[in-house]
Every structure is written in structure tokens, then in C-alpha cells.
Design an enzyme around this catalytic site. Structure first.
Site, mmCIF file in Angstrom:
data_model
loop_
_atom_site.group_PDB
_atom_site.id
_atom_site.type_symbol
_atom_site.label_atom_id
_atom_site.label_comp_id
_atom_site.label_asym_id
_atom_site.label_seq_id
_atom_site.Cartn_x
_atom_site.Cartn_y
_atom_site.Cartn_z
ATOM 1 N N SER A 168 -59.722 29.191 85.778
ATOM 2 C CA SER A 168 -59.206 28.045 86.532
ATOM 3 C C SER A 168 -59.064 28.394 88.009
ATOM 4 O O SER A 168 -59.147 29.559 88.407
ATOM 5 C CB SER A 168 -57.835 27.628 85.990
ATOM 6 O OG SER A 168 -56.851 28.598 86.327
ATOM 7 N N LYS A 169 -58.815 27.367 88.797
ATOM 8 C CA LYS A 169 -58.583 27.560 90.231
ATOM 9 C C LYS A 169 -57.387 28.482 90.456
ATOM 10 O O LYS A 169 -57.389 29.322 91.361
ATOM 11 C CB LYS A 169 -58.355 26.205 90.898
ATOM 12 C CG LYS A 169 -58.026 26.313 92.378
ATOM 13 C CD LYS A 169 -57.666 24.957 92.943
ATOM 14 C CE LYS A 169 -57.196 25.073 94.381
ATOM 15 N NZ LYS A 169 -55.985 25.881 94.534
ATOM 16 N N ARG A 170 -56.361 28.344 89.616
ATOM 17 C CA ARG A 170 -55.172 29.194 89.763
ATOM 18 C C ARG A 170 -55.516 30.666 89.594
ATOM 19 O O ARG A 170 -54.943 31.533 90.251
ATOM 20 C CB ARG A 170 -54.097 28.777 88.756
ATOM 21 C CG ARG A 170 -53.384 27.481 89.123
ATOM 22 C CD ARG A 170 -52.253 27.174 88.176
ATOM 23 N NE ARG A 170 -52.731 26.924 86.835
ATOM 24 C CZ ARG A 170 -53.205 25.754 86.413
ATOM 25 N NH1 ARG A 170 -53.266 24.748 87.268
ATOM 26 N NH2 ARG A 170 -53.616 25.590 85.174
ATOM 27 N N ASP A 179 -57.003 31.745 92.859
ATOM 28 C CA ASP A 179 -55.954 31.896 93.869
ATOM 29 C C ASP A 179 -55.156 33.173 93.626
ATOM 30 O O ASP A 179 -54.807 33.894 94.568
ATOM 31 C CB ASP A 179 -55.005 30.688 93.835
ATOM 32 C CG ASP A 179 -55.687 29.397 94.274
ATOM 33 O OD1 ASP A 179 -56.736 29.488 94.947
ATOM 34 O OD2 ASP A 179 -55.188 28.308 93.938
ATOM 35 N N SER A 194 -59.516 25.118 99.218
ATOM 36 C CA SER A 194 -59.898 26.100 98.201
ATOM 37 C C SER A 194 -61.166 26.803 98.665
ATOM 38 O O SER A 194 -62.081 26.181 99.180
ATOM 39 C CB SER A 194 -60.164 25.407 96.859
ATOM 40 O OG SER A 194 -59.012 24.719 96.423
#
Length: 511
Positions: free
Chosen positions: A265-267, A270, A290
Site C-alpha cells: 500500500s501507499k502507507r 511512506d 506521493s
């Protein structure tokens, strides 16, 4: 007669294209190219509530940057099956929903959101799976339970409704998945999905089946998140009488977090500091940015190569493929059923391999923006020489102005760990000797610079190991880097002399 291979990538414009979606597009593209077929980009925007401005253009730009070029579709030119955006095809879907209604294979449902929620809560309280199916529909407000004249009145009055598929209570649905083998599901485990919403827009389930049929799609290669929907789609092909042209299905494994538990995921990006999107994306509402592979200075070819091997295994142990070699080697049979863990170090390794194989001219051109961003003057010929020496030491071209800053400016400081250990009492004498010897050099070449260095060693009765790292630090400020005399040649005589003069001010180590 065997049909021409036609595949489609059909993302929804609900945000930036995830790297997992890019892999799906890539596998479709490779498959089409392998068999001389067509790759189509179709935008599935049936869910207008989730539409995000800019997402469609982002998808197109991402595919173009990566070189995943569609034969036809949004952003790539219309073919005979246009339009390729589902909202533009809206009028054509109704007749297919009506066909199912006429065959008693679909029905109108007039339930309000509140009534649906009450039904779900009632079933949950009884420890029954909450779904709208052959049993629960009997207690709901639809054209199967309401008198015919009441249904007619509701439709004429414009009461809100949806059209749902009418599934049999207990029937086995079987289909063969090209990756997972035979899949068998009983309709008792399924629910009567909505095919058409009250606004006249079809849901994904109806629209994608109709579009795949009309666009003569032969293979549906998509993520495994669609596997639970596949039995419903198989039934729709049967209900429409299209079984003889039903595409073959292949459901791809998930891209997993680096630690392996759960979908990437994007998380995760990050948290661990890597992109999960091909291009940088700015959320139109929150303005949150992002990161993207392109803006992180990954090469498109490296990203493709890396993605291809996340779930697909070639017959041999090769890892580096050109696009043509990927097309030649690719096969659905070699796609794994299990999820593939994303490996940041491996992604960086792929980029490093492509970087090292590029010409100095290509590297210098791609370094231009990063050198200028760092505030340095860009000179193509000079940067090509720098790239030639530095490319074995970096993973990304964006690292060049940082890793090799000493090629662009005099050292602002010296590595104190090196100085404290290596800058002995004989170093100023040695530097003065080298200064005298290099000033005499008429043709500035690495060979002659090394001769001057060795001459000073002999004059002072020193060995290379006594002075080499400290000498490098005097020239560059750091204790490691490319071959020192080649580095000095590129930096130039005038700057080397200036740096050696500055080095005479370095205090003697007391270590």
C-alpha cells in the site's frame, strides 16, 4: 478459426495508478505482444462518486512513460470499438440489462439504503452472512415480491431502483483460471449483485462483461481481487448466450508488503521510503504529494524489468531483460499463484544495472536536471566524464551531484574520520612535493599525475598506503570514490593545484 488475441487494461480513475496496476498492464501488454495481438486501454468510470480529477490523464501518462503503449484506447487513438470510456458508452448498457429482465434472469429492487442496512443488521444478529440472495430477496422490496402492477407504478412514478442479477439458489459455477486451475463456486455463496444503478450507470459487473464481449476480448488478465467476482461474470456470459466467446481468465497474485503480510500500500511506501506509484501524484483535495518512480530517477526500463519478475518466473535464472526479451520469454504458465513480496533493495539493484549499462552521454543527459537543481553549472562534455567515473558507485542518477559533489565544487569540509587517522606530520611535506611536481605537468593526464605522485613518494621515502587516502581526502573531502588519478584528471589542473594549496591548512592529526 482461432481468434486474434485481444486483451485490455481497464483501470478506474479513482486516484493514482498503483504499481500493482502497472504490473497488470505490463502482463497484458507482454501477452498481447507475444502473440501478435492487441492491447487496449479502457477506462472504467462507472462509479462516478469515486471519480478523481486528473486520475485518467495520470494513468495514460504513466503507461506512456513506461513504454506500455496501447494499440487502441483512451489516450492512444480510437479503433473500431470506440468509445473506450465507460461513461461515454452509458446508453448502450441498458438494452443488455433489459434483456436479462425479459429472460427473468434479473429483477428490479426498490429497497432504500435504510431497508438494506436493517436487513444486514437482522442477519448479522442471527449469525447469518449478510447478503442479498435467493433467500433474503424474498423478504425485500423487489419485482419478485411485489405485485406486477405495483412494480409498474413505481417505475412510472420514477421511484429509485437498481437492477440485480437473479442467481439460482444452489448451482455450481465452474471455470478454468489460466494461473489457478479449476475454480468451483456454489451460487449459495454468492449474492445478487447490482448490475445497473438508479442513475442509469451500469456497475462494473455488467459493463465489463458487455464491453469485453463487444470489444472481442480473448483473455482477461487482472488482479486476484477480482477472483471472487469471476463466477458472477461467468454466469453473465452464460445468461447472455456468449459462452462460446467467453474470454479465458487469469487472476494475478498480489504484490505484497516487503515483510510479506498483506497487500503493498501507499502507507508501506511512506513508511519505508519508496514509491508505490509510477509518477508523482498530488491529491487534488488534500494537496498531499506521493512520490513516483520517475521523479525518484528510476529508469522506466528498470521499473518494467523489476515488475515483470514480481510474480513471473522465467525458465532460466536470468534477471535482466530488454523489452523484446521479456516479450519473447513471457508466458502465463510461469506466473506464480502466491503473492510476490516487494523488495526495495532489489528495485534499486535493477536501476543500478540499467544505469551502468547506459552510455555516458545518456547518463549525462538524465543527470542535467539534478545537477542544475543542486545549483551547479551543467556542461555536457564534463558531466559525461564524471558519469564515466561515478556510475559504478551510484544506484540513481539523482545521486550524482551528492555523491560526486567534489567534481563540481571544492570541498567545504574534510572527512574527520579520515583526517584524524591519516593526516600525519609528513602530509604537508608530501602535499608540497606533489604541488611542485604537478605544476610541471604540461599535458594533464591521469598517467602523468600518478607519475608526479610516485615521484613525491620516492623523494620522501613514503609508501602509497601511508598517504593515498589522506591525499584523496585533500582533493575531494572524502575518503573513497573513483580511481584517484582519473578523478584528478577530470577535475582539472588548476582546481587540483588550488585544492592541494588549501589542504596545507589541514591540522596535523594527533592520533
Amino acid at each position: 478459426m482461432e481468434r486474434k488475441v485481444r486483451v485490455r487494461f481497464a483501470p478506474s480513475p479513482t486516484g493514482p495508478l498503483h504499481i500493482g496496476g502497472v504490473r497488470t498492464a505490463l502482463y497484458n501488454w507482454l501477452f498481447a505482444k507475444k502473440f501478435g495481438g492487441d492491447f487496449i486501454l479502457r477506462i472504467e468510470d462507472t462509479d462516478q462518486n469515486r471519480y478523481v480529477p486528473g486520475a485518467e490523464n495520470y494513468i495514460i501518462e504513466s503507461l506512456k512513460w513506461l513504454g506500455i503503449e496501447a494499440n487502441e484506447g483512451i489516450g492512444f487513438g480510437d479503433g473500431e470499438f470506440a468509445p473506450y470510456r465507460q461513461s461515454d458508452r452509458k446508453p448502450m448498457y441498458r438494452k443488455y440489462a433489459d434483456e436479462l429482465l425479459e429472460k427473468d434472469l434479473a429483477y428490479y429492487a426498490f429497497d432504500t439504503p435504510q431497508e438494506l442496512e436493517e436487513m444486514r443488521e437482522r442477519l448479522k444478529a442471527s449469525n447469518i452472512e449478510a447478503k442479498y440472495d435467493a433467500i433474503t430477496r424474498q423478504g425485500m422490496k423487489n419485482s419478485l415480491t411485489l405485485p406486477e402492477d405495483e412494480v409498474k407504478k413505481k417505475l412510472e412514478a420514477g421511484d429509485p431502483y437498481v437492477i440485480r442479477i437473479k442467481l439460482p439458489r444452489k448451482e455450481e459455477v465452474r471455470f478454468h483460471d489460466e494461473i489457478r486451475g479449476w475454480v468451483v463456486v456454489n451460487t449459495g455463496q454468492m449474492d445478487d449483485k447490482v448490475l445497473m444503478k438508479g442513475d442509469g450507470m451500469p456497475t462494473y459487473h455488467l459493463a465489463n462483461i458487455v464491453d469485453d464481449y463487444l470489444m472481442k476480448i480473448t483473455h482477461v488478465i487482472r488482479g486476484e481481487e477480482w477472483l471472487p467476482s469471476a463466477p458472477l461474470h461467468v454466469l453473465l456470459y452464460r445468461y447472455f448466450g456468449w459462452e462460446d466467446v467467453m474470454p479465458k481468465f487469469a487472476h494475478l497474485p498480489l504484490l505484497l508488503k516487503p515483510e510479506g503480510n498483506g497487500k503493498l500500500s501507499k502507507r508501506d511506501g511512506d513508511r519505508l521510503g519508496f514509491p508505490v506509484f509510477p509518477l508523482q501524484w498530488q491529491d487534488p483535495e488534500t494537496k498531499e504529494i506521493s512520490s513516483g518512480y520517475r521523479e525518484s530517477s528510476y529508469y522506466a526500463e528498470a521499473v518494467l524489468n523489476m515488475l515483470a519478475l514480481l510474480g513471473w518466473h522465467p525458465s532460466d535464472n536470468r534477471e535482466i531483460f530488454t523489452k523484446d526479451e521479456l516479450i519473447e520469454a513471457f508466458s502465463i504458465e510461469k506466473i506464480s499463484k502466491s503473492g510476490a513480496k516487494f523488495d526495495l533493495q532489489k528495485a534499486q539493484w535493477f536501476n543500478q544495472q540499467y544505469l551502468r549499462n547506459k552510455s555516458n552521454k545518456e547518463l549525462a543527459e538524465s543527470a542535467k536536471e539534478w545537477i542544475e537543481k543542486a545549483g551547479y553549472v551543467y556542461n555536457q562534455e564534463y558531466v559525461e566524464k564524471v558519469c564515466n567515473l561515478a556510475k559504478e558507485k551510484i544506484n540513481f542518477i539523482s545521486e550524482l551531484p551528492v555523491f560526486a559533489s567534489y567534481f563540481f565544487e571544492d570541498p567545504k569540509s574534510y572527512d574527520q574520520q579520515v583526517i584524524s587517522k591519516r593526516w600525519k606530520e609528513y602530509m604537508p611535506l608530501f602535499v608540497k612535493s606533489v604541488l611542485m611536481n604537478v605544476e610541471k605537468i604540461e599535458v594533464w593526464e591521469s598517467r602523468l599525475i600518478e607519475d608526479a605522485f610516485n615521484m613525491s613518494l620516492n623523494e620522501l621515502n613514503l609508501q602509497s598506503k601511508d598517504v593515498l587516502q589522506a591525499f584523496r581526502c585533500a582533493l575531494s573531502g572524502v575518503g573513497g570514490g573513483p580511481p584517484i588519478f582519473e578523478m584528478a584528471e577530470v577535475i582539472g589542473k588548476e582546481k587540483i593545484i588550488s585544492r592541494l594549496q588549501n589542504a596545507l591548512n589541514i591540522p596535523i592529526s594527533q592520533a
